[in-house]
Each structure stands twice: as C-alpha cells, then as structure tokens.
Write an enzyme that holds these catalytic residues in place. Structure first.
Site, PDB file in Angstrom:
ATOM      1  N   TYR A 230       0.844  -1.194   0.000  1.00 29.11           N
ATOM      2  CA  TYR A 230       0.000   0.000   0.000  1.00 29.11           C
ATOM      3  C   TYR A 230       0.874   1.237   0.000  1.00 29.11           C
ATOM      4  CZ  TYR A 230       0.894   0.428   5.063  1.00 29.11           C
ATOM      5  OH  TYR A 230       1.474   0.563   6.298  1.00 29.11           O
ATOM      6  N   CYS A 231       0.327   2.338  -0.513  1.00 27.40           N
ATOM      7  CA  CYS A 231       1.000   3.642  -0.507  1.00 27.40           C
ATOM      8  C   CYS A 231      -0.080   4.718  -0.437  1.00 27.40           C
ATOM      9  CB  CYS A 231       1.905   3.814  -1.729  1.00 27.40           C
ATOM     10  SG  CYS A 231       1.044   3.735  -3.316  1.00 27.40           S
ATOM     11  N   THR A 232       0.272   5.951  -0.705  1.00 29.56           N
ATOM     12  CA  THR A 232      -0.662   7.064  -0.531  1.00 29.56           C
ATOM     13  C   THR A 232      -1.868   6.971  -1.455  1.00 29.56           C
ATOM     14  OG1 THR A 232       1.194   8.472   0.075  1.00 29.56           O
ATOM     15  CG2 THR A 232      -0.873   9.570  -0.468  1.00 29.56           C
TER      16      THR A 232
END
Length: 630
Positions: A230-232
C-alpha cells in the site's frame, strides 16, 4: 468603543461571511494517475492539452507525462476540477482512471504550498512517472506485471480474517500475508496500517528510489508469502509490485491496495485498520480519519506530534523530520534517525565573536598525508550549525592540473554573488601530477631554440587531477620536466584511469567534511561529478547529494549511459558555438547534458570561454536553480 463596535459589525456581515465560507468550501485537490495500455511516443498533444486546460481553469500543481502514462496532482475550485475531469474522460486513453477528488481549504501556508508546487502550474514530460531506482542501468519492470488490485473493502476483509489470502490456483496454500508499506520513512512515522495478526514491514527508506535495494536485501522475508502493498494513492505500488513479481518463483502472489490509503479512509472514515494520518504531497500535508490518535513523536523530546507544516529537515540528508514547536525554538539543527544510525552526530555549536567576518569566504579543505592516511580538518561551516542550516553547502571539484586554492581564487566572484544562498567548499583531487611545462616554439630568426627556453619558477603550487592517463606514474621529485610533445587539447579523452581512487577519496571527504547539498564540477571536475551522479544508487549513504552543477563538462567512461538515464536535478553551464572555449567544445558539454533526464535538467550557454560566468543574466539563472533546494 464605537470603533470596536463598528469593526465587530463589519466582520460579521452575513453576505461577506457566506462568501468567504463558500470560497473555503469551493476549493479542492484532485489526484489521479493512469498507465497507458500502449506507450505513446509523441506526447506533444497531451502536453498542449494539459497546459491549455489547466491554465484556462486556473488549476495549480504538478502534471507529469511520460510515454507510459500520466501522474497529476492539482488544486483549484471544485467546479474547475470537475470540468477538468470531464475533459480528461473524453479521451479514451483515460478509460478506467480513478479520479480522487477531495474538498479542502485553500493553501494557507505559503512555504508549504511553494514546496509542494501549489503556487504555480508545472507540466513536464519525464522519462518515468515515478523513479523506482536511481541506478540508470537498472531496467524498470513491465507495469503490465503489477500486482493484483484489491479494493478498500477487500483489504479490510482480508485483515479482518487475520491476513490470509488464498491463491485460487492453490487453495491449500498456507502462506502468510505480509503487509508492505511502499512509502518513505517520514510518511510512515505519522500513520500506517496495524493489525496484530499480520506481519507488517516498514522499509524505512528516505526516498522511493531506495525501495528496490531494500526489496533485494529482504527478498527472503517476502519469498513464498502473499504480499499486500500500500501507498498514498496507489501509483508507487504499481511499479514496486511489478518489481517484486519480476523476481520470479516465490514472488507471484503480490497484491496492491487500489486507490491507496486515500480510498481506504474514504471507505472507512473511522480509520479502520489504518492508524494516524495519511501524509500527502500537497498543501494539506496530511489527512486524518475520525480517530484523533497521534502516532508520530517529536524527534527531540519524544512527545506526541505529527505536524510537518514547519518543514523541518535533517541537516545531512534533508529528509523531513518531526520537531514540536517547543523544540524548534530550542534548536535550529536536526538529524534524522537514519543519519543517526549511520553515525552522524550533532556538532557542538560554538558562537564566533565575529560571525560575519567569514560569511562571504568560501571554505577550503586541505588534505594532509599522514602515513598514507589523509585527514580532513573540520571546517568552520561544520562548527557553526546555525549558518549551515541557512545556506546550501556545495562541494567544488576543480579541473585537470589545477588545485583547490587556485579554483577557489578563480571562483571568488561566484562565491561572493552566491554567499546568501550557498557556501562553496573546495578540495584537491587525489592524484598529484608531475611538473611539466611546454616550451615556446623555436624562433630561428632570433636564434632561440626550445632547449634555451627557461623552465618555470621552482616555487609552484602542486597540481592535481581526478582522472589520469594510462601512463600516469604518480608525482615526481625531479622538479620541472619539459614535455616531449606539444600539449594536446583533446588529452582529456585519454584520461580515463584513476576513478576508483578518486571515489574512495571522496567517500572520505563526504564522511569527514559532509554533508553537502550539491556538487559543482569544472571541466574534469564536472566529468568526475557526472560519474558520481551515474552511481548514486550504489553510493547511497556514503556519497549523498541532491543536485549537481556541471561547468564546461564532458563525459568520460559513460558509454553505458543512455540519453536521459540519469535522474538528478542538474545545471549545465558551457560556452556556446561562439563561446571561444578552446578546451571543451559546446557539443561535448551538450552531449553530457543529454545523459540527464530532461525534466530535471537545465542548460545555460554563454559566449565567455572556458569559465563559469557570473554576469547577468547567467548569475540570476544559477541563483534560481539553487533556490529550489533551500
């Protein structure tokens, strides 16, 4: 009292208050990215569209275009952003694009807005939407091989079920689920997913381009498991998940959160399994959930704190750090946890009686040989912490058969005009050269032959080089020697040896006299600096800098680098076709500039010869370039 009463009435004017409230509610931020199914070689049409559309709608922010896709973060009136979305949707290239639109306040902090690019519109063509690796020789993975998307609801369900993802092709698999955060350390310090039943890995990287090295070093933790990244907003996971899958057997089960943390918080306003705040790269700085828990802590005192609005940075690597308001008043200089782990420490700050007496003088670091080991004394800039934090530190590399003292003298005008922005630090190259002189040509009419030509004075400063020829035998104690053949103006093309020794020497310089924000190289010094730029990925932690200025530069030993393959902000200064630079012609310097990514490189051409120009308008352009890093 009457005046005060009148002021109160004016400030509560219903129409004005409603208008101001409408302005606040009417502003928003739009984020989206799209990887194209087929690369587009000619981006001019898209470039024209974004320039025209965004300017007509008064949108500010960043638009990055590459043959493989687009990455957009813009802000403006909500109505304008909605019109922009409709215009983009009309292009079939953007079918299926996830447009993340959020209402928010207008930029209030000019410093934050400027740093995040929300005071202007920047539309650029780049080689890659996100730079997975700073090593230009590392081929990017195929984006079509990216990990499978999971929606926010699917991710939440997986975490509720204790983190087991069963491969449909192998339902009996008992592989573990591993959560992998693809963001930088300063982002994860204020918010992350947490589940006691799921192993979570935080790479603790300074920048995204460090992630491949971390994956390589930790591949055994990932092998054979189901990896959920996951990331922004999702774009960083696209490339990173493809990189993991490219490792082959044991790395097939890779998943990514579609829409990133932003979409998850929209679906689960109470935060769900995400604790803290989501760091964002716009003027909002961070976005939280209804859960008010603070995950971050002050770097200095350890109190709960998660506000990056002050933009405090590490004095060494310039990474954002959390420093509470009280500690900001006590100390102007900070060192991030990564630099502390690598042995960096805060120098004792001593107040000088007359600090201004040396403010405009560039520092010179001389290396003294002691039993074949060089020692670098501390420079004033390393002692005076407050001055270091206000100006950039630039390491200056002189040209062939020059030295630090001479280069410092010739750069006096440049240092003086940049004194408010930068401190210039000069060092001698490690290869000491023998004293060789070129006699005058024979003049038979006046009875003068080369053998009668007097040699230069015995007292002369030592000369050095970063790169040497294959016939280099080190310095000589024989004094001045007359050259066997006339000097060749193209001799720099044969000076290809000695890089390893120079690299080892510069590691020592960075370790003992750093940190440096950038490198300025002149002639052969520029060639050496360019070689460092090409190896930044391998040198991370030892030789770190954020930009390079190459003056009258040329490429040596860089045959493996392709056009636009070096991703580092760069300024290239050289004489044009009429510049009378007899040492390095303009085409040679222009070729070196072409090896740097076009979107982050700038060229200044002048007609003043083999020098660094300090006249207007050249000096203003140099200052503008440096301003970007303050």
């Amino acid at each position: 009292m009457a005046a005060n009463h009148s002021t109160i009435i004016l400030s509560q004017n219903p129409e004005e208050a409603e208008e101001r409230q409408q302005e606040k509610e009417d502003y928003g931020v739009l984020l989206y990215y799209k990887y194209f199914n087929t690369p587009i070689p000619d981006l001019q049409h898209l470039l024209d569209f974004y320039n025209s559309n965004c300017n007509s709608l008064s949108l500010l922010g960043r638009v990055r275009l590459s043959p493989t896709g687009v990455n957009v973060t813009v802000g403006g009136k909500m109505s304008a952003l909605e019109k922009h979305i409709e215009a983009v949707k009309a292009n079939s290239l953007f079918e299926g694009t996830d447009f993340k639109l959020a209402s928010c306040h207008q930029p209030l902090n000019d410093k934050v807005a400027r740093e995040c690019g929300f005071t202007s519109l920047s539309v650029r063509i780049v080689k890659e939407l996100v730079t997975l690796s700073s090593n230009p020789l590392l081929k990017s993975p195929e984006i079509s091989n990216a990990g499978r998307h999971l929606s926010a609801v699917e991710l939440h369900s997986v975490l509720q079920d204790a983190g087991k993802i069963q491969d449909k092709s192998n339902s009996s698999s008992d592989r573990r689920l591993i959560l992998l955060d693809a963001r930088n350390l300063y982002e994860t310090r204020i918010g992350k997913f947490q589940n006691v039943n799921v192993k979570t890995l935080d790479p603790q990287i300074r920048q995204y381009s460090d992630l491949p090295s971390w994956i390589d070093d930790n591949s055994e933790q990932l092998r054979g498991n189901s990896i959920l990244m996951y990331c922004t907003g999702g774009i960083r996971c696209e490339m990173a998940s493809a990189y993991i899958k490219s490792k082959g057997v044991g790395f097939e089960n890779v998943f990514q959160l579609y829409g990133g943390i932003q979409r998850y918080l929209e679906q689960f306003p109470d935060g769900g399994f995400f604790k803290g705040k989501n760091f964002v790269f716009d003027h909002r700085v961070s976005v939280g959930s209804l859960d008010s828990d603070v995950l971050g802590t002050c770097l200095l005192c350890g109190s709960s704190y998660d506000d990056y609005s002050s933009r405090c940075r590490c004095r060494y690597c310039r990474m954002l750090v959390l420093v509470c308001d009280g500690c900001q008043k006590k100390s102007p200089s900070y060192i991030c946890e990564l630099c502390k782990r690598s042995g960096k420490c805060v120098d004792s700050v001593s107040e000088m009686e007359d600090d201004n007496s040396e403010a405009s003088e560039p520092a010179e670091i001389k290396l003294v040989s002691n039993s074949n080991q060089r020692k670098i004394p501390s420079s004033p800039a390393l002692v005076n912490g407050s001055r270091t934090s206000k100006r950039l530190r630039i390491l200056c590399l002189h040209g062939f058969r020059q030295n630090a003292s001479g280069f410092k003298g010739r750069s006096g005008s440049l240092a003086k005009k940049l004194k408010a922005l930068a401190e210039l630090v000069f060092v001698n190259a490690p290869h000491e050269l023998p004293f060789i002189y070129q006699p005058c040509l024979a003049d038979h009419h006046n009875g003068i032959s080369p053998s009668q030509d007097p040699c230069p004075p015995k007292v002369c400063s030592k000369k050095f080089a970063w790169l040497v020829g294959s016939d280099y035998q080190g310095k000589s104690d024989a004094g001045w020697t007359m050259a066997d053949v006339p000097f060749d103006l193209l001799q720099y093309q044969q000076q290809t040896e000695g890089f390893d020794a120079s690299l080892a020497y510069l590691r020592t310089v960075f370790s003992q006299a750093g940190p440096f924000d950038g490198i300025l190289g002149f002639s052969q010094g520029a060639a050496m600096a360019a070689l460092l730029c090409g190896q930044l990925g391998k040198l991370k932690g030892d030789v770190d800098f954020r930009f390079v200025i190459l003056c009258s530069g040329f490429a040596i030993n860089m045959e493996g680098f392709q056009q636009g393959s070096i991703n580092l902000p760069s300024l290239h200064i050289f004489g044009n076709g009429k510049g009378r630079d007899r040492q390095i012609n303009s085409q040679t310097s222009r070729h070196l500039a072409s090896l740097f990514e076009d979107g982050c490189s700038e060229i200044i051409e002048h007609d003043l010869g083999h020098i660094i120009p300090t006249q207007s308008p050249h000096i203003e352009r140099i200052k503008n370039f440096l301003q970007r890093f303050l």
